[in-house]
Write a protein that holds these residues in place. Structure first.
Motif, short mmCIF file in Angstrom:
data_model
loop_
_atom_site.label_atom_id
_atom_site.label_comp_id
_atom_site.label_asym_id
_atom_site.label_seq_id
_atom_site.Cartn_x
_atom_site.Cartn_y
_atom_site.Cartn_z
N GLY A 30 0.83 -1.33 -0.05
CA GLY A 30 -0.05 0.00 -0.14
C GLY A 30 0.82 1.13 -0.22
N SER A 31 0.22 2.39 -0.27
CA SER A 31 0.74 3.63 -0.28
C SER A 31 0.22 4.56 0.59
N ASN A 32 0.80 5.60 1.12
CA ASN A 32 0.32 6.78 1.73
C ASN A 32 1.04 8.13 1.37
N PHE A 33 0.52 9.23 1.44
CA PHE A 33 1.15 10.52 0.97
C PHE A 33 1.29 11.52 2.46
N ILE A 34 2.21 12.05 2.23
CA ILE A 34 2.77 13.11 3.28
C ILE A 34 2.97 14.43 2.92
N GLY A 35 1.88 15.28 3.12
CA GLY A 35 2.45 16.59 2.63
C GLY A 35 1.58 17.82 3.14
N ASP A 36 1.11 18.65 2.19
CA ASP A 36 0.29 19.66 2.79
C ASP A 36 -1.32 19.53 2.70
N VAL A 37 -1.55 18.29 2.42
CA VAL A 37 -2.85 17.86 2.18
C VAL A 37 -3.09 16.43 2.87
N GLY A 38 -4.18 16.31 3.85
CA GLY A 38 -4.33 15.13 4.35
C GLY A 38 -3.43 14.68 5.67
N ALA A 39 -3.46 13.46 6.40
CA ALA A 39 -3.23 13.30 7.44
C ALA A 39 -1.46 13.25 7.13
N THR A 40 -0.79 13.31 8.37
CA THR A 40 0.60 13.30 8.37
C THR A 40 1.42 12.02 9.22
N LYS A 41 0.43 11.15 9.12
CA LYS A 41 1.19 9.89 9.56
C LYS A 41 2.20 9.26 8.76
N TYR A 42 3.22 8.76 9.12
CA TYR A 42 4.29 8.22 8.07
C TYR A 42 4.13 6.99 7.45
N ILE A 43 3.58 6.13 8.28
CA ILE A 43 3.19 4.72 7.89
C ILE A 43 1.88 4.47 7.97
N SER A 44 0.77 4.67 7.04
CA SER A 44 -0.42 4.51 7.13
C SER A 44 -1.31 4.27 5.60
N ASN A 207 8.99 19.78 0.77
CA ASN A 207 8.61 19.06 -0.30
C ASN A 207 7.73 17.83 0.01
N ASP A 208 7.25 17.33 -0.88
CA ASP A 208 6.13 16.18 -0.61
C ASP A 208 7.10 14.83 -0.39
N TRP A 209 6.43 14.08 0.40
CA TRP A 209 6.77 12.75 0.70
C TRP A 209 5.62 11.60 0.46
N TYR A 210 6.16 10.49 -0.14
CA TYR A 210 5.20 9.20 -0.16
C TYR A 210 5.74 8.03 0.44
N VAL A 211 5.22 6.89 0.79
CA VAL A 211 5.66 5.91 1.38
C VAL A 211 4.86 4.75 0.96
N PHE A 212 5.59 3.52 0.49
CA PHE A 212 5.27 2.41 0.16
C PHE A 212 5.59 1.51 1.34
N THR A 213 4.35 0.59 1.55
CA THR A 213 4.81 -0.34 2.70
C THR A 213 4.01 -1.70 2.02
N GLY A 214 4.85 -2.68 2.05
CA GLY A 214 4.51 -4.00 1.53
C GLY A 214 5.45 -5.16 1.72
N PHE A 215 5.27 -6.26 0.64
CA PHE A 215 5.98 -7.40 0.74
C PHE A 215 6.47 -7.63 -0.81
N ILE A 216 7.69 -8.34 -0.88
CA ILE A 216 8.31 -8.49 -2.18
C ILE A 216 8.56 -10.15 -2.12
N LEU A 217 8.17 -10.68 -3.17
CA LEU A 217 8.41 -12.24 -3.48
C LEU A 217 9.25 -12.23 -4.74
N THR A 218 10.56 -12.73 -4.67
CA THR A 218 11.43 -12.74 -5.78
C THR A 218 11.71 -14.32 -5.87
N TYR A 219 12.11 -14.61 -7.12
CA TYR A 219 12.58 -15.90 -7.72
C TYR A 219 13.87 -15.61 -7.96
#
Length: 230
Positions: A30-44, A207-219
């Protein structure tokens, strides 16, 4: 002849112990945005994110990594704890496609050709390039599409943990913040000059930030020549 055999065996042992492998796989999270609009939670995470990952393992401690991830960044003032943002009530979604290239460092040796089970925390950083749409908010708080798009460069700061779940499969979980060199993703700094003069808002020094949180499966795959010097 005996010494020759010993030298050959030693060379082969060194080659195998210094083996390299490629990895290809998928990222899902999932992703979440951190900037001048919306919540300011880092991992959400509030929107799905999906993509592909390719790695070239150069040693047991580092690898070159490339990823391509798609998501729709979403921010909503109503979910913020700031009463001023709640009253303003701006919201947006902005689709992005991010390409990232950099180096992944492991805290422990992660030899994919070892018969032992591998697990280690890791760090990843490099550079990101993301395309996004441009828009701004008018005086009524309505989102106005500028019908243009821009490219945002950034620096990824990723912390993760990976585990070799099978001989050729590796599962990792990670949280990765992206610091961008733009303030346009949330519409607070309109790309068009005429819109900027009238509709820019927020902290223009951040400036703007965004966060990706998730899983990676590699072969894992590939031959096992020795590592190069880099």
């Amino acid at each position: 002849m005996r010494y020759f055999i010993i030298i050959v065996i030693s060379a082969l042992t060194f080659q195998l112990s210094q083996a390299q492998t490629y990895e290809i796989g998928v990222f899902a999270g999932g992703s979440n945005f951190i900037g001048d609009v919306g919540a300011t939670k880092y991992i959400s995470p509030n929107q799905p994110a999906i993509g592909g990952v390719f790695k070239w393992n150069r040693s047991a401690r580092h690898s070159f990594r490339f990823s391509l991830i798609y998501s729709e960044l979403e921010a909503n003032d109503s979910k913020s704890k700031d009463p001023r943002r709640k009253e303003r009530d701006y919201k947006f979604t902005n689709p992005i496609i991010e390409a990232s290239l950099g180096i992944e460092f492991t805290f422990l040796d992660f030899n994919l050709h070892s018969r032992k089970t591998n697990s280690t925390p890791y760090l990843y950083t490099g550079i990101t390039v993301a395309t996004h749409d441009n828009f701004h908010f008018n005086f009524q708080g309505e989102l106005v599409d500028d019908e243009t798009s821009s490219v945002a460069f950034g620096i990824p700061m990723v912390l993760g943990y990976k585990h070799q779940i099978a001989q050729n499969l590796i599962l990792a979980g990670e949280v990765g913040a992206r610091y961008t060199f733009t303030d346009e993703i949330d519409g607070s700094v309109p790309d068009a000059v005429e819109a900027y003069d009238r509709f820019a808002f927020g902290n223009l020094n951040n400036n703007d930030w965004y966060v990706f949180t998730g899983f990676i499966l590699t072969y894992t795959f590939g031959e096992t020549p020795c590592y190069c010097s880099f």
